[in-house]
Design a protein around this motif. Sequence first.
Motif, PDB file in Angstrom:
ATOM      1  N   ALA A   3     -12.525  12.919  -6.320  1.00 44.99           N
ATOM      2  CA  ALA A   3     -11.507  12.908  -7.385  1.00 44.99           C
ATOM      3  C   ALA A   3     -10.091  12.901  -6.822  1.00 44.99           C
ATOM      4  N   ILE A   4      -9.868  13.588  -5.723  1.00 46.61           N
ATOM      5  CA  ILE A   4      -8.530  13.607  -5.123  1.00 46.61           C
ATOM      6  C   ILE A   4      -8.171  12.234  -4.589  1.00 46.61           C
ATOM      7  N   ASP A   5      -9.098  11.585  -3.901  1.00 48.25           N
ATOM      8  CA  ASP A   5      -8.846  10.232  -3.395  1.00 48.25           C
ATOM      9  C   ASP A   5      -8.561   9.265  -4.540  1.00 48.25           C
ATOM     10  N   ILE A   6      -9.322   9.376  -5.603  1.00 49.59           N
ATOM     11  CA  ILE A   6      -9.139   8.477  -6.748  1.00 49.59           C
ATOM     12  C   ILE A   6      -7.767   8.694  -7.368  1.00 49.59           C
ATOM     13  N   THR A   7      -7.378   9.951  -7.547  1.00 51.59           N
ATOM     14  CA  THR A   7      -6.058  10.245  -8.110  1.00 51.59           C
ATOM     15  C   THR A   7      -4.957   9.763  -7.173  1.00 51.59           C
ATOM     16  N   ALA A   8      -5.152   9.953  -5.880  1.00 47.11           N
ATOM     17  CA  ALA A   8      -4.145   9.552  -4.899  1.00 47.11           C
ATOM     18  C   ALA A   8      -4.042   8.045  -4.742  1.00 47.11           C
ATOM     19  N   ALA A   9      -5.032   7.309  -5.225  1.00 47.96           N
ATOM     20  CA  ALA A   9      -5.013   5.848  -5.085  1.00 47.96           C
ATOM     21  C   ALA A   9      -4.918   5.128  -6.427  1.00 47.96           C
ATOM     22  N   ASP A  10      -4.610   5.842  -7.494  1.00 44.33           N
ATOM     23  CA  ASP A  10      -4.519   5.250  -8.833  1.00 44.33           C
ATOM     24  C   ASP A  10      -3.551   4.066  -8.797  1.00 44.33           C
ATOM     25  N   TRP A  11      -4.001   2.918  -9.227  1.00 41.69           N
ATOM     26  CA  TRP A  11      -3.251   1.662  -9.115  1.00 41.69           C
ATOM     27  C   TRP A  11      -2.193   1.474 -10.192  1.00 41.69           C
ATOM     28  N   ARG A  12      -2.227   2.263 -11.251  1.00 37.52           N
ATOM     29  CA  ARG A  12      -1.281   2.058 -12.355  1.00 37.52           C
ATOM     30  C   ARG A  12       0.154   2.212 -11.858  1.00 37.52           C
ATOM     31  N   PRO A  13       1.048   1.334 -12.311  1.00 32.00           N
ATOM     32  CA  PRO A  13       2.436   1.366 -11.827  1.00 32.00           C
ATOM     33  C   PRO A  13       3.111   2.727 -11.936  1.00 32.00           C
ATOM     34  N   SER A  14       2.871   3.446 -13.017  1.00 30.68           N
ATOM     35  CA  SER A  14       3.507   4.761 -13.157  1.00 30.68           C
ATOM     36  C   SER A  14       3.004   5.721 -12.082  1.00 30.68           C
ATOM     37  N   ARG A  15       1.743   5.590 -11.710  1.00 35.80           N
ATOM     38  CA  ARG A  15       1.177   6.471 -10.674  1.00 35.80           C
ATOM     39  C   ARG A  15       1.678   6.072  -9.287  1.00 35.80           C
ATOM     40  N   VAL A  16       1.810   4.784  -9.059  1.00 40.66           N
ATOM     41  CA  VAL A  16       2.359   4.307  -7.785  1.00 40.66           C
ATOM     42  C   VAL A  16       3.790   4.815  -7.630  1.00 40.66           C
ATOM     43  N   SER A  17       4.574   4.726  -8.699  1.00 42.61           N
ATOM     44  CA  SER A  17       5.960   5.211  -8.670  1.00 42.61           C
ATOM     45  C   SER A  17       6.001   6.723  -8.451  1.00 42.61           C
ATOM     46  N   ALA A  18       5.103   7.445  -9.092  1.00 44.49           N
ATOM     47  CA  ALA A  18       5.056   8.897  -8.925  1.00 44.49           C
ATOM     48  C   ALA A  18       4.733   9.256  -7.481  1.00 44.49           C
ATOM     49  N   ARG A  19       3.763   8.579  -6.891  1.00 40.44           N
ATOM     50  CA  ARG A  19       3.412   8.868  -5.494  1.00 40.44           C
ATOM     51  C   ARG A  19       4.587   8.587  -4.568  1.00 40.44           C
ATOM     52  N   ALA A  20       5.304   7.517  -4.820  1.00 41.95           N
ATOM     53  CA  ALA A  20       6.472   7.199  -3.992  1.00 41.95           C
ATOM     54  C   ALA A  20       7.514   8.313  -4.101  1.00 41.95           C
ATOM     55  N   ALA A  21       7.733   8.805  -5.305  1.00 39.01           N
ATOM     56  CA  ALA A  21       8.700   9.884  -5.511  1.00 39.01           C
ATOM     57  C   ALA A  21       8.244  11.172  -4.828  1.00 39.01           C
ATOM     58  N   ILE A  22       6.965  11.465  -4.888  1.00 37.78           N
ATOM     59  CA  ILE A  22       6.427  12.674  -4.253  1.00 37.78           C
ATOM     60  C   ILE A  22       6.531  12.567  -2.746  1.00 37.78           C
ATOM     61  N   ARG A  23       6.189  11.406  -2.211  1.00 36.50           N
ATOM     62  CA  ARG A  23       6.269  11.202  -0.764  1.00 36.50           C
ATOM     63  C   ARG A  23       7.713  11.337  -0.284  1.00 36.50           C
ATOM     64  N   ALA A  24       8.642  10.793  -1.059  1.00 38.82           N
ATOM     65  CA  ALA A  24      10.071  10.911  -0.712  1.00 38.82           C
ATOM     66  C   ALA A  24      10.504  12.378  -0.759  1.00 38.82           C
ATOM     67  N   ALA A  25      10.034  13.115  -1.758  1.00 41.25           N
ATOM     68  CA  ALA A  25      10.372  14.537  -1.868  1.00 41.25           C
ATOM     69  C   ALA A  25       9.837  15.317  -0.668  1.00 41.25           C
ATOM     70  N   VAL A  26       8.628  15.006  -0.243  1.00 41.42           N
ATOM     71  CA  VAL A  26       8.047  15.671   0.933  1.00 41.42           C
ATOM     72  C   VAL A  26       8.928  15.416   2.156  1.00 41.42           C
ATOM     73  N   GLU A  27       9.380  14.184   2.325  1.00 39.58           N
ATOM     74  CA  GLU A  27      10.237  13.861   3.470  1.00 39.58           C
ATOM     75  C   GLU A  27      11.572  14.598   3.397  1.00 39.58           C
TER      76      GLU A  27
END
Length: 104
Positions: A3-27
Amino acid sequence: MDAIDITAADWRPSRVSARAAIRAAVEVVAGSHDGLVHIADVRPLIPKWADPHQVGAVVCALVRQGVLEHTGDYRPNGGGKSRNALKPAAVYRLTRPIPAEDAA
Protein backbone atom coordinates in the motif's frame (compact mmCIF):
# COMPACT_ATOMS: atom_id res chain seq x y z
CA MET A 1 3.93 -3.57 -4.30
CA ASP A 2 2.40 -2.82 -0.93
CA ALA A 3 0.00 0.00 0.00
CA ILE A 4 2.85 2.42 0.71
CA ASP A 5 4.46 1.77 -2.67
CA ILE A 6 1.12 2.21 -4.42
CA THR A 7 0.45 5.50 -2.62
CA ALA A 8 3.99 6.69 -3.32
CA ALA A 9 3.62 5.91 -7.02
CA ASP A 10 0.06 7.19 -7.61
CA TRP A 11 0.04 8.52 -11.18
CA ARG A 12 -2.70 11.13 -10.76
CA PRO A 13 -1.39 14.65 -11.43
CA SER A 14 -2.46 15.96 -8.02
CA ARG A 15 -0.53 13.14 -6.34
CA VAL A 16 2.54 13.70 -8.51
CA SER A 17 2.45 17.40 -7.57
CA ALA A 18 2.02 16.54 -3.89
CA ARG A 19 5.02 14.20 -3.95
CA ALA A 20 7.13 16.89 -5.60
CA ALA A 21 6.13 19.37 -2.90
CA ILE A 22 6.88 16.86 -0.12
CA ARG A 23 10.25 15.97 -1.61
CA ALA A 24 11.11 19.68 -1.88
CA ALA A 25 10.06 20.19 1.76
CA VAL A 26 12.30 17.31 2.86
CA GLU A 27 15.24 18.93 1.06
CA VAL A 28 14.53 22.34 2.62
CA VAL A 29 14.32 20.84 6.12
CA ALA A 30 17.51 18.83 5.64
CA GLY A 31 19.28 21.92 4.35
CA SER A 32 18.32 23.98 7.37
CA HIS A 33 18.81 21.28 10.03
CA ASP A 34 22.28 19.90 9.26
CA GLY A 35 20.84 17.08 7.17
CA LEU A 36 18.26 15.99 9.74
CA VAL A 37 14.64 15.48 8.73
CA HIS A 38 11.63 15.10 11.01
CA ILE A 39 7.96 15.09 10.05
CA ALA A 40 7.15 17.95 12.44
CA ASP A 41 9.56 20.17 10.50
CA VAL A 42 8.42 18.96 7.06
CA ARG A 43 4.67 19.17 7.62
CA PRO A 44 4.38 23.02 7.79
CA LEU A 45 6.11 23.31 4.40
CA ILE A 46 3.63 21.06 2.60
CA PRO A 47 0.80 22.79 0.71
CA LYS A 48 -2.64 22.40 2.25
CA TRP A 49 -3.98 20.81 -0.95
CA ALA A 50 -1.55 17.86 -0.70
CA ASP A 51 -3.10 14.58 0.44
CA PRO A 52 -1.74 13.95 3.95
CA HIS A 53 -1.44 10.22 3.18
CA GLN A 54 1.25 11.09 0.66
CA VAL A 55 3.60 12.42 3.35
CA GLY A 56 4.24 9.11 5.08
CA ALA A 57 4.36 7.25 1.78
CA VAL A 58 6.99 9.61 0.35
CA VAL A 59 9.12 9.48 3.49
CA CYS A 60 8.86 5.68 3.57
CA ALA A 61 9.80 5.47 -0.11
CA LEU A 62 12.86 7.67 0.52
CA VAL A 63 13.87 5.40 3.41
CA ARG A 64 13.47 2.32 1.22
CA GLN A 65 15.62 3.99 -1.46
CA GLY A 66 18.35 4.72 1.09
CA VAL A 67 17.96 8.48 0.67
CA LEU A 68 16.79 8.92 4.26
CA GLU A 69 18.40 6.93 7.05
CA HIS A 70 17.02 6.61 10.58
CA THR A 71 19.34 8.24 13.11
CA GLY A 72 18.01 6.21 16.05
CA ASP A 73 16.46 9.35 17.53
CA TYR A 74 12.78 10.17 17.94
CA ARG A 75 10.83 13.37 18.50
CA PRO A 76 7.12 13.98 19.12
CA ASN A 77 5.11 13.70 15.91
CA GLY A 78 3.64 17.18 16.32
CA GLY A 79 0.62 18.35 14.42
CA GLY A 80 -2.63 19.12 16.14
CA LYS A 81 -5.16 17.38 13.89
CA SER A 82 -4.89 13.96 15.49
CA ARG A 83 -4.19 12.27 18.78
CA ASN A 84 -0.71 11.43 17.51
CA ALA A 85 0.87 14.80 18.45
CA LEU A 86 2.97 13.26 21.23
CA LYS A 87 3.58 9.92 19.52
CA PRO A 88 7.30 9.46 18.81
CA ALA A 89 8.32 9.85 15.17
CA ALA A 90 11.70 8.95 13.73
CA VAL A 91 14.38 11.50 12.96
CA TYR A 92 16.13 10.81 9.65
CA ARG A 93 19.31 12.01 7.99
CA LEU A 94 19.37 12.84 4.29
CA THR A 95 22.22 10.65 3.03
CA ARG A 96 22.28 11.80 -0.59
CA PRO A 97 20.34 14.07 -2.92
CA ILE A 98 16.78 13.04 -3.62
CA PRO A 99 16.66 11.59 -7.15
CA ALA A 100 14.12 12.74 -9.70
CA GLU A 101 10.87 10.84 -9.22
CA ASP A 102 11.11 9.05 -12.54
CA ALA A 103 14.55 7.77 -11.48
CA ALA A 104 13.38 6.58 -8.06
